[in-house]
Scaffold this motif. Structure first.
Motif, PDB file in Angstrom:
ATOM      1  N   HIS A 150       0.810  -1.211   0.000  1.00 50.58           N
ATOM      2  CA  HIS A 150       0.000   0.000   0.000  1.00 50.58           C
ATOM      3  C   HIS A 150       0.853   1.275   0.000  1.00 50.58           C
ATOM      4  O   HIS A 150       2.061   1.231   0.118  1.00 50.58           O
ATOM      5  N   GLY A 151       0.180   2.402  -0.151  1.00 51.47           N
ATOM      6  CA  GLY A 151       0.865   3.682  -0.150  1.00 51.47           C
ATOM      7  C   GLY A 151       1.312   4.105  -1.539  1.00 51.47           C
ATOM      8  O   GLY A 151       1.185   3.363  -2.517  1.00 51.47           O
ATOM      9  N   ARG A 152       1.860   5.302  -1.615  1.00 49.61           N
ATOM     10  CA  ARG A 152       2.248   5.884  -2.902  1.00 49.61           C
ATOM     11  C   ARG A 152       3.307   5.058  -3.612  1.00 49.61           C
ATOM     12  O   ARG A 152       3.347   5.007  -4.841  1.00 49.61           O
ATOM     13  N   THR A 153       4.196   4.421  -2.845  1.00 50.71           N
ATOM     14  CA  THR A 153       5.247   3.604  -3.451  1.00 50.71           C
ATOM     15  C   THR A 153       4.994   2.113  -3.250  1.00 50.71           C
ATOM     16  O   THR A 153       5.903   1.301  -3.431  1.00 50.71           O
ATOM     17  N   GLY A 154       3.764   1.762  -2.880  1.00 48.21           N
ATOM     18  CA  GLY A 154       3.420   0.365  -2.672  1.00 48.21           C
ATOM     19  C   GLY A 154       3.209  -0.374  -3.978  1.00 48.21           C
ATOM     20  O   GLY A 154       3.016   0.225  -5.043  1.00 48.21           O
ATOM     21  N   LEU A 155       3.214  -1.695  -3.899  1.00 49.65           N
ATOM     22  CA  LEU A 155       3.070  -2.518  -5.094  1.00 49.65           C
ATOM     23  C   LEU A 155       1.739  -2.271  -5.790  1.00 49.65           C
ATOM     24  O   LEU A 155       1.663  -2.273  -7.024  1.00 49.65           O
ATOM     25  N   LYS A 156       0.688  -2.029  -5.014  1.00 53.32           N
ATOM     26  CA  LYS A 156      -0.635  -1.755  -5.581  1.00 53.32           C
ATOM     27  C   LYS A 156      -0.582  -0.565  -6.531  1.00 53.32           C
ATOM     28  O   LYS A 156      -0.992  -0.656  -7.696  1.00 53.32           O
ATOM     29  N   ARG A 211       8.863 -12.937   0.522  1.00 58.08           N
ATOM     30  CA  ARG A 211       8.419 -12.958   1.917  1.00 58.08           C
ATOM     31  C   ARG A 211       9.144 -14.067   2.674  1.00 58.08           C
ATOM     32  O   ARG A 211       9.650 -15.022   2.071  1.00 58.08           O
ATOM     33  N   ASP A 212       9.178 -13.961   4.013  1.00 56.17           N
ATOM     34  CA  ASP A 212       9.679 -15.063   4.834  1.00 56.17           C
ATOM     35  C   ASP A 212       8.746 -15.284   6.026  1.00 56.17           C
ATOM     36  O   ASP A 212       9.191 -15.443   7.163  1.00 56.17           O
ATOM     37  N   VAL A 213       7.454 -15.300   5.709  1.00 54.36           N
ATOM     38  CA  VAL A 213       6.398 -15.574   6.689  1.00 54.36           C
ATOM     39  C   VAL A 213       5.568 -16.747   6.176  1.00 54.36           C
ATOM     40  O   VAL A 213       5.794 -17.246   5.076  1.00 54.36           O
ATOM     41  N   GLU A 214       4.606 -17.174   6.981  1.00 61.33           N
ATOM     42  CA  GLU A 214       3.730 -18.251   6.533  1.00 61.33           C
ATOM     43  C   GLU A 214       2.932 -17.801   5.308  1.00 61.33           C
ATOM     44  O   GLU A 214       2.400 -16.691   5.286  1.00 61.33           O
ATOM     45  N   PRO A 215       2.822 -18.639   4.287  1.00 57.21           N
ATOM     46  CA  PRO A 215       2.082 -18.257   3.081  1.00 57.21           C
ATOM     47  C   PRO A 215       0.609 -18.005   3.384  1.00 57.21           C
ATOM     48  O   PRO A 215       0.005 -18.694   4.214  1.00 57.21           O
ATOM     49  N   HIS A 216       0.041 -17.021   2.709  1.00 55.43           N
ATOM     50  CA  HIS A 216      -1.385 -16.740   2.848  1.00 55.43           C
ATOM     51  C   HIS A 216      -1.884 -16.073   1.575  1.00 55.43           C
ATOM     52  O   HIS A 216      -1.295 -15.100   1.102  1.00 55.43           O
ATOM     53  N   LYS A 217      -2.983 -16.588   1.046  1.00 45.68           N
ATOM     54  CA  LYS A 217      -3.516 -16.069  -0.215  1.00 45.68           C
ATOM     55  C   LYS A 217      -3.971 -14.613  -0.123  1.00 45.68           C
ATOM     56  O   LYS A 217      -4.083 -13.928  -1.141  1.00 45.68           O
ATOM     57  N   ASN A 218      -4.195 -14.111   1.090  1.00 43.50           N
ATOM     58  CA  ASN A 218      -4.593 -12.706   1.230  1.00 43.50           C
ATOM     59  C   ASN A 218      -3.495 -11.739   0.802  1.00 43.50           C
ATOM     60  O   ASN A 218      -3.754 -10.554   0.587  1.00 43.50           O
ATOM     61  N   ASP A 219      -2.264 -12.236   0.664  1.00 38.91           N
ATOM     62  CA  ASP A 219      -1.188 -11.380   0.168  1.00 38.91           C
ATOM     63  C   ASP A 219      -1.496 -10.894  -1.246  1.00 38.91           C
ATOM     64  O   ASP A 219      -1.082  -9.789  -1.622  1.00 38.91           O
ATOM     65  N   LEU A 220      -2.200 -11.716  -2.030  1.00 34.74           N
ATOM     66  CA  LEU A 220      -2.429 -11.387  -3.437  1.00 34.74           C
ATOM     67  C   LEU A 220      -3.901 -11.289  -3.827  1.00 34.74           C
ATOM     68  O   LEU A 220      -4.227 -10.668  -4.843  1.00 34.74           O
ATOM     69  N   ARG A 221      -4.781 -11.900  -3.068  1.00 31.63           N
ATOM     70  CA  ARG A 221      -6.169 -12.083  -3.502  1.00 31.63           C
ATOM     71  C   ARG A 221      -6.849 -10.791  -3.942  1.00 31.63           C
ATOM     72  O   ARG A 221      -7.369 -10.687  -5.064  1.00 31.63           O
ATOM     73  N   ALA A 222      -6.868  -9.782  -3.089  1.00 31.66           N
ATOM     74  CA  ALA A 222      -7.577  -8.545  -3.413  1.00 31.66           C
ATOM     75  C   ALA A 222      -6.939  -7.843  -4.610  1.00 31.66           C
ATOM     76  O   ALA A 222      -7.645  -7.287  -5.458  1.00 31.66           O
ATOM     77  N   ARG A 223      -5.611  -7.864  -4.671  1.00 32.60           N
ATOM     78  CA  ARG A 223      -4.934  -7.153  -5.754  1.00 32.60           C
ATOM     79  C   ARG A 223      -5.179  -7.822  -7.094  1.00 32.60           C
ATOM     80  O   ARG A 223      -5.335  -7.149  -8.114  1.00 32.60           O
TER      81      ARG A 223
END
Length: 265
Positions: A150-156, A211-223
């Protein structure tokens, strides 16, 4: 040597925008860091070209020492640069991409951050070469999605800009074109540029999370869902989240420098 394709842990969406979650083991990451990722990180090909140009000019020991200093590896590398090198290597090995001009070659000083896409190159989609632009974020934040989205320089925002803003894409085409003249890959650029001139939305976009956390589809789903809405005809977008073993990102830049120098990995 190619990097591991990884184990798929989730799929999201479909054309024109899809998302894929992947995991690497410790062995996968270690193998990548010992080979192609480090070669890209330290731009071994570019340094070899400079050495080839200047070696004959360095006649005295003093001049040769100066050449070694100029070509020396940096003594510090930010962790996010490892993420970018991983993304570039992965897309080259597993998405038929080619990024001929590393971002680091345009830095006026070490550690600077340049505007524009992180990855600028070409992608063979089975119908020939098209332009490929990628944005990369590296995050250990235990939140899904991470703040880097998120944010002005975020991936979104960065991906939306690449998708919707013709002037940004035009600038990236010129950026690559300036460097294509006289290069071995000029015919690939010409093929991709011709497609772009016919349809300025005919591009392949990549968003890459390391990433180096547990995988979760919410990382990409909305985008994935949002980027597919009103996507211009001809534009293809793929989001990838590559999950490294937990805790491997922090300090990975220093570890790469130490390993390169022959120290502890």
């Amino acid at each position: 040597m190619t990097v591991a394709v990884g184990e798929t842990v989730y799929n999201e969406g479909k054309a024109p925008c899809s998302g894929l979650g992947l995991t690497w083991s410790d062995d996968d990451l270690d193998a990548a860091m010992k080979g192609p990722v480090v070669a890209i990180l330290f731009d071994d090909v570019g340094k070899a070209d400079i050495e080839d140009i200047l070696t004959g000019l360095a006649e005295t020991e003093f001049e040769q020492e100066g050449l070694r200093r100029v070509l020396a590896d940096p003594d510090d590398i930010e962790d996010w640069r490892i993420g970018e090198a991983i993304a570039e290597t992965y897309l080259t090995d597993h998405r038929d991409c080619y990024f001929p001009w590393p971002d680091g070659r345009d830095e006026r000083k070490r550690g600077s951050s340049l505007p524009g896409a992180d990855l600028v190159g070409l992608h063979n989609d089975g119908q020939g070469n098209c332009l490929a632009f990628g944005e990369v974020k590296t995050s250990s934040e235990d939140k899904h999605p991470p703040g880097a989205m998120h944010g002005r320089t975020g991936l979104k925002q960065q991906l939306e800009d690449l998708r919707d803003n013709v002037s940004i894409r035009d600038d990236l085409v010129k950026y690559l074109g300036f460097r294509a003249k006289g290069a071995k890959w000029i015919h690939l650029f010409q093929q991709a540029a011709q497609r772009y001139l016919r349809n300025n939305s005919d591009v392949q976009l990549y968003g890459f999370l390391v990433r180096d956390v547990e995988p979760h589809k919410n990382d990409l789903r909305a985008r994935v869902k949002k980027l597919a809405e009103d996507c211009p005809g001809g534009t293809r977008i793929e989001l990838l989240a590559l999950y490294l073993p937990k805790g491997r990102i922090e300090g990975i830049g220093k570890a790469a420098v130490a390993a390169r120098a022959g120290g502890a990995s």
